[in-house]
Write a protein that holds these residues in place. Structure first.
Motif, PDB file in Angstrom:
ATOM      1  N   ARG A 140       0.831  -1.215   0.000  1.00  0.00           N
ATOM      2  CA  ARG A 140       0.000   0.000   0.000  1.00  0.00           C
ATOM      3  C   ARG A 140       0.858   1.253   0.000  1.00  0.00           C
ATOM      4  O   ARG A 140       0.611   2.195  -0.778  1.00  0.00           O
ATOM      5  N   ASP A 141       1.886   1.291   0.835  1.00  0.00           N
ATOM      6  CA  ASP A 141       2.743   2.470   0.899  1.00  0.00           C
ATOM      7  C   ASP A 141       3.534   2.647  -0.396  1.00  0.00           C
ATOM      8  O   ASP A 141       3.775   3.779  -0.832  1.00  0.00           O
ATOM      9  N   SER A 142       3.925   1.545  -1.014  1.00  0.00           N
ATOM     10  CA  SER A 142       4.636   1.623  -2.297  1.00  0.00           C
ATOM     11  C   SER A 142       3.716   2.170  -3.391  1.00  0.00           C
ATOM     12  O   SER A 142       4.124   2.980  -4.221  1.00  0.00           O
ATOM     13  N   VAL A 143       2.466   1.717  -3.374  1.00  0.00           N
ATOM     14  CA  VAL A 143       1.483   2.238  -4.327  1.00  0.00           C
ATOM     15  C   VAL A 143       1.294   3.736  -4.124  1.00  0.00           C
ATOM     16  O   VAL A 143       1.253   4.514  -5.089  1.00  0.00           O
ATOM     17  N   ARG A 144       1.176   4.148  -2.864  1.00  0.00           N
ATOM     18  CA  ARG A 144       0.950   5.565  -2.593  1.00  0.00           C
ATOM     19  C   ARG A 144       2.110   6.417  -3.118  1.00  0.00           C
ATOM     20  O   ARG A 144       1.891   7.473  -3.724  1.00  0.00           O
TER      21      ARG A 144
END
Length: 379
Positions: free
Chosen positions: A140-144
């Motif tokens: 999720r943080d990588s996507v963000r």
């Protein structure tokens, strides 16, 4: 073989038809205005193999009608090769003694900059199966981070819950790719020896959970050569049409990955040659005329150039199957599998432009990237 499959997926009796269709049925299938599973099976048959030019021309006309001369481009970026699953065909399998690595936020940022410098605007973030060091918060943080710099961000990671897919959508993820690998439950069990990926039905239902969680597009595929090809392709077609009926607000894309050499040394159990792969792509385009069909750098430059615009509407470019690899001078991991088309962006674009096609790096703007409204499947 199909006893464990849900009714909406089981390929019988179409499997027999794909082996026995005659020339008359192939002709009717080619001319059909509303082709379905019967016509799809006929177009995969040996009888249809003698009509390749007619299949190609029909696929070309439908591709031009729905996609014009555009070929959408994307690049994959591996975030991590940590994986708890033992899979017989994968270069990241847990039993292999390979260097493991996951990108730090700083490394990811550098990789994103390198991809931007190549002109890439759509990226696909990949990991192994769900691992403690590369779990949902990490993805999720990588996507963000990626969504802050790219208008279109997709993931090809591990099956998630509806709530987790909602979280990915809120972070800026627009698409999820998840291959079933093989739809044959027996072959699936033989290929996935341990780890969370052994859950056949949990993986099978993941695309529906993604669409229910607000993801706009799901990418489907079978790893061709792992299971009996006709069985897998008929199930793949039925999977796609099932999702399109149930989640009409969302989209479906279909990929055609063939097994490639990988560090574990696995070989294909079933042969899928280029002629049959082309026939498969033509059949999907004829029967699903408005669905994006994707071809990766697993295939040779010659084959990719030939299929661009001839059924195929989307392709990867300048791919790396290592963790990182676009920016790092010393890649800290081996590849998941060997790529076949190693051309850079400029060389690939020149090749398809020479065919009168238009490489498209951006067909979606971040200004319109709002999480899709989570939906329930229609009955």
């Amino acid at each position: 073989m199909s006893a464990a499959l849900p009714d909406w997926l089981a390929p019988l009796p179409w499997l027999d038809l794909a082996k026995t269709a005659d020339a008359a049925l192939v002709e009717r299938s080619l001319r059909s205005g509303e082709p379905g599973i019967r016509e799809f099976a006929a177009l995969l048959s040996p009888a249809a193999a003698s009509r390749m030019e007619d299949l190609a021309q029909r696929a070309l006309a439908l591709t031009r009608r729905h996609f014009g001369r555009a070929i959408s481009l994307y690049a994959p970026l591996y975030l991590s090769n940590y994986c708890p699953a033992r899979c017989t065909y994968c270069g990241f399998s847990a039993n292999l003694r390979i260097a493991r690595h996951k990108l730090t936020p700083a490394e990811l940022d550098a990789e994103l900059s390198a991809l931007k410098d190549l002109g890439i605007e759509e990226i696909l973030l990949l990991t192994g199966d769900r691992a403690a060091v590369a779990d949902f918060p990490y993805v999720r943080d990588s996507v963000r981070l990626a969504a802050s710099r790219f208008p279109s961000v997709a993931v090809e990671v591990f099956p998630m819950s509806v709530d987790e897919y909602c979280g990915l959508s809120a972070a800026g993820c627009t698409a999820v790719t998840i291959y079933q690998e093989t739809y044959d439950p027996v072959r699936y069990a033989q290929s996935h020896l341990s780890g969370p990926k052994r859950d056949y039905h949990g993986r099978l239902d993941a695309p529906a959970r993604a669409l229910a969680g607000g993801i706009r597009v799901v990418g489907l595929g079978a790893l061709l050569g792992l299971g009996e090809p006709l069985f897998d392709l008929l199930c793949l077609y039925r999977h796609a049409t099932h999702l399109r009926r149930g989640f009409w607000q969302g989209g479906v894309a279909i990929s055609f990955p063939r097994l490639r050499p990988e560090p574990g040394g696995s070989t294909a159990a079933f042969s899928v040659d280029e002629k049959f792969l082309a026939q498969t792509i033509f059949a999907f385009r004829i029967c699903l005329p408005d669905v994006p069909l994707v071809l990766s750098t697993r295939e040779s430059p010659r084959f990719r150039d030939g299929m661009a615009g001839l059924g195929i509407s989307k392709m990867s470019v300048a791919s790396r199957t290592t963790v990182g690899g676009y920016d790092l001078e010393t890649v800290p991991s081996g590849p998941q599998f060997d790529i076949n088309d190693q051309r850079g962006v400029a060389a690939f674009c020149a090749a398809i432009e020479a065919k009168g096609l238009q490489p498209v790096f951006k067909n979606w703007d971040a200004a319109y990237r709002e999480p899709a409204v989570p939906v329930q499947a229609t009955q």
